[in-house]
Design a protein around this motif. Structure first.
Motif, PDB file in Angstrom:
ATOM      1  N   CYS A  93     -19.341  -3.952  -2.070  1.00 24.95           N
ATOM      2  CA  CYS A  93     -18.101  -4.626  -2.412  1.00 24.95           C
ATOM      3  C   CYS A  93     -17.054  -4.181  -1.611  1.00 24.95           C
ATOM      4  O   CYS A  93     -17.162  -2.742  -1.193  1.00 24.95           O
ATOM      5  N   SER A 130      -3.910   0.420  -9.700  1.00 26.89           N
ATOM      6  CA  SER A 130      -3.505   1.674  -8.893  1.00 26.89           C
ATOM      7  C   SER A 130      -4.725   1.664  -7.850  1.00 26.89           C
ATOM      8  O   SER A 130      -6.060   1.169  -8.276  1.00 26.89           O
ATOM      9  N   PRO A 131      -4.505   1.830  -6.608  1.00 23.79           N
ATOM     10  CA  PRO A 131      -5.626   1.716  -5.553  1.00 23.79           C
ATOM     11  C   PRO A 131      -6.723   2.847  -5.686  1.00 23.79           C
ATOM     12  O   PRO A 131      -6.534   3.964  -6.357  1.00 23.79           O
ATOM     13  N   CYS A 132      -8.018   2.509  -5.534  1.00 18.90           N
ATOM     14  CA  CYS A 132      -9.275   3.373  -5.868  1.00 18.90           C
ATOM     15  C   CYS A 132      -9.307   4.511  -4.738  1.00 18.90           C
ATOM     16  O   CYS A 132      -8.290   4.367  -3.722  1.00 18.90           O
ATOM     17  N   VAL A 149      -8.614  -8.740  -7.645  1.00 22.70           N
ATOM     18  CA  VAL A 149      -7.640  -7.924  -6.957  1.00 22.70           C
ATOM     19  C   VAL A 149      -6.855  -8.643  -5.825  1.00 22.70           C
ATOM     20  O   VAL A 149      -7.903  -9.129  -5.121  1.00 22.70           O
ATOM     21  N   SER A 207     -17.813  -8.039 -11.462  1.00 26.15           N
ATOM     22  CA  SER A 207     -17.024  -7.438 -12.170  1.00 26.15           C
ATOM     23  C   SER A 207     -15.829  -8.181 -12.988  1.00 26.15           C
ATOM     24  O   SER A 207     -15.298  -7.727 -14.088  1.00 26.15           O
ATOM     25  N   GLU A 250     -16.873  -9.259  -3.627  1.00 29.03           N
ATOM     26  CA  GLU A 250     -18.240  -8.546  -4.045  1.00 29.03           C
ATOM     27  C   GLU A 250     -19.306  -8.850  -3.442  1.00 29.03           C
ATOM     28  O   GLU A 250     -19.448 -10.003  -2.783  1.00 29.03           O
ATOM     29  N   PHE A 263     -13.060  -8.841 -12.038  1.00 32.02           N
ATOM     30  CA  PHE A 263     -11.967  -7.991 -11.986  1.00 32.02           C
ATOM     31  C   PHE A 263     -11.291  -8.367 -10.653  1.00 32.02           C
ATOM     32  O   PHE A 263     -11.624  -7.953  -9.542  1.00 32.02           O
ATOM     33  N   ASN A 294     -10.191  -8.614  -3.279  1.00 28.51           N
ATOM     34  CA  ASN A 294     -11.667  -7.862  -3.373  1.00 28.51           C
ATOM     35  C   ASN A 294     -12.968  -9.178  -3.173  1.00 28.51           C
ATOM     36  O   ASN A 294     -12.740 -10.425  -3.670  1.00 28.51           O
ATOM     37  N   CYS A 311     -12.810  -3.731  -1.381  1.00 27.73           N
ATOM     38  CA  CYS A 311     -11.585  -3.948  -1.951  1.00 27.73           C
ATOM     39  C   CYS A 311     -10.411  -4.677  -1.346  1.00 27.73           C
ATOM     40  O   CYS A 311     -10.472  -4.894  -0.145  1.00 27.73           O
ATOM     41  N   ALA A 312      -9.571  -5.218  -1.976  1.00 25.58           N
ATOM     42  CA  ALA A 312      -8.422  -6.053  -1.860  1.00 25.58           C
ATOM     43  C   ALA A 312      -7.651  -5.271  -0.661  1.00 25.58           C
ATOM     44  O   ALA A 312      -7.265  -5.785   0.441  1.00 25.58           O
ATOM     45  N   GLU A 313      -7.056  -4.061  -0.980  1.00 26.08           N
ATOM     46  CA  GLU A 313      -6.284  -3.233  -0.008  1.00 26.08           C
ATOM     47  C   GLU A 313      -7.032  -3.125   1.235  1.00 26.08           C
ATOM     48  O   GLU A 313      -6.095  -3.323   2.284  1.00 26.08           O
TER      49      GLU A 313
HETATM   50  N1  THU Z   1     -10.980  -3.031  -6.706  1.00 22.72           N
HETATM   51  C1  THU Z   1      -9.940  -3.318  -5.625  1.00 22.72           C
HETATM   52  O1  THU Z   1     -10.020  -4.579  -5.058  1.00 22.72           O
HETATM   53  N2  THU Z   1      -8.977  -2.556  -5.503  1.00 22.72           N
HETATM   54  C2  THU Z   1      -8.976  -1.271  -6.135  1.00 22.72           C
HETATM   55  O2  THU Z   1      -8.166  -0.376  -5.733  1.00 22.72           O
HETATM   56  C3  THU Z   1      -9.574  -1.352  -7.362  1.00 22.72           C
HETATM   57  C4  THU Z   1     -11.058  -2.068  -7.288  1.00 22.72           C
HETATM   58  C5  THU Z   1     -11.966  -4.154  -7.012  1.00 22.72           C
HETATM   59  C6  THU Z   1     -13.324  -3.587  -6.502  1.00 22.72           C
HETATM   60  C7  THU Z   1     -14.331  -4.605  -7.290  1.00 22.72           C
HETATM   61  O3  THU Z   1     -14.659  -5.923  -6.689  1.00 22.72           O
HETATM   62  C8  THU Z   1     -13.524  -4.653  -8.512  1.00 22.72           C
HETATM   63  O4  THU Z   1     -12.091  -4.527  -8.300  1.00 22.72           O
HETATM   64  C9  THU Z   1     -13.829  -3.688  -9.632  1.00 22.72           C
HETATM   65  O5  THU Z   1     -14.176  -2.410  -9.315  1.00 22.72           O
END
Ligand code: THU
Length: 132
Positions: free
Chosen positions: A51, A86-88, A26, A22, A44, A24, A42, A53-55
């Protein structure tokens, strides 16, 4: 540790993100009442659904050191996003399970924007163990 320092910890954690798909990155950090801080980023996988997430990595990191919901007093996450990250949905559900519902969650971005929220605001009417 104050809000700014906790966000800085999340920013440092973000440097450890493994996000070659991604691009992206976090970072997150959870602060405990004893002053300890647990980072997460995060991570992946080429098999995308794997994958993490960081949270969730931050919360699980703290739990692997024996910390539980009662220890957590503040949470921060950060990304290079236009708005504070913002958290997913999945992380909102996990936060509702593991993090105090009214404790602060600082959402931040690299530009320095910060929004403060809570689990109650992020996930009203959450499904919980009480519903089982
Ligand atoms: N991601 C997070 O780590 N936290 C979130 O709340 C949003 C998404 C990560 C998951 C994936 O590795 C990347 O961001 C793109 O979605």
């Amino acid at each position: 540790m104050d809000k700014t320092q906790l966000i800085e910890c999340a920013k440092e954690a973000r440097e450890l993100s493994y996000s070659p798909y991604s691009h992206f990155a976090v970072g997150a950090a959870v602060l405990c009442a004893d002053g300890s801080v647990y980072p997460g980023a995060n991570v992946e996988n080429s098999s995308y659904p794997l994958c993490m997430c960081a949270e969730r990595n931050a919360l699980y990191n703290a739990m692997m050191d024996g910390k539980t919901r009662d220890d957590f007093v503040a949470f921060a996450l950060i990304a290079d996003s236009t708005e504070p990250c913002s958290p997913c949905g999945a992380c909102r559900q996990v936060l509702s399970e593991l993090y105090p519902e009214s404790a602060p969650i600082y959402m931040a971005n690299l530009k320095g924007d910060v929004k403060e929220t809570t689990v109650l605001e992020l996930l009203p009417f959450a499904f919980s163990g009480d519903d089982l």
